[in-house]
Motif scaffolding. Sequence first.
Motif, PDB file in Angstrom:
ATOM      1  N   GLY A   9       0.814  -1.211   0.000  1.00  0.00           N
ATOM      2  CA  GLY A   9       0.000   0.000   0.000  1.00  0.00           C
ATOM      3  C   GLY A   9       0.844   1.255   0.000  1.00  0.00           C
ATOM      4  O   GLY A   9       0.525   2.230  -0.664  1.00  0.00           O
ATOM      5  N   TYR A  12       2.231   1.699  -3.550  1.00  0.00           N
ATOM      6  CA  TYR A  12       1.215   2.240  -4.454  1.00  0.00           C
ATOM      7  C   TYR A  12       0.988   3.727  -4.205  1.00  0.00           C
ATOM      8  O   TYR A  12       0.874   4.515  -5.130  1.00  0.00           O
ATOM      9  CB  TYR A  12      -0.120   1.507  -4.295  1.00  0.00           C
ATOM     10  N   GLU A  20      -4.175   2.845  -1.324  1.00  0.00           N
ATOM     11  CA  GLU A  20      -4.595   1.589  -1.932  1.00  0.00           C
ATOM     12  C   GLU A  20      -6.108   1.380  -1.939  1.00  0.00           C
ATOM     13  O   GLU A  20      -6.686   0.965  -2.941  1.00  0.00           O
ATOM     14  CB  GLU A  20      -3.919   0.432  -1.206  1.00  0.00           C
TER      15      GLU A  20
END
Length: 165
Positions: A9, A12, A20
Amino acid sequence: DRSPSRGLGDVYKRQLGVAEFAAESRFVNPCRTYVMPDAGCSFCHHVRDIDMCRDATASREWLCTACGSPFEPEIIEARLVAVVQTRALAFISQDRECRQCRVVQRSELQHRCPNCAGVFTLRKPIASFSATLDTFSGIARHFGMPWLLEVCEWQRAHALRKFEP
């Protein structure tokens, strides 16, 4: 660069600038389509729902999942025209209501609510019916349906004009 304490996460979020599971990370399909319910095959009489844009073949036809024969394009166009006309009738005949207290407008001559002096507005906004016409116009152009395109253009020119400020 990825340490064991950091999750995917974080990667990202760092790469995309979005968390995320944030609302912005949800996929929204950019193609508006219409799912026609209960389309019947004229050959084997199998009935199914047809997603107008996603179920079409490369040759711009819809095939029966049971027997493989194509659906009649004239019947599909007639059903789409009926849907546009039904939605137009529902849009045109809708009530106006007070924006503040939700009282229904009783007369075309009333410009303000008699209870609170609020402004009357449409229950269903013009943008929603305009988006419907855009969707069906796009289907008509893509699949070569001149009758459907003509009905959509007529509704845009006449039905929407009544409600424009």
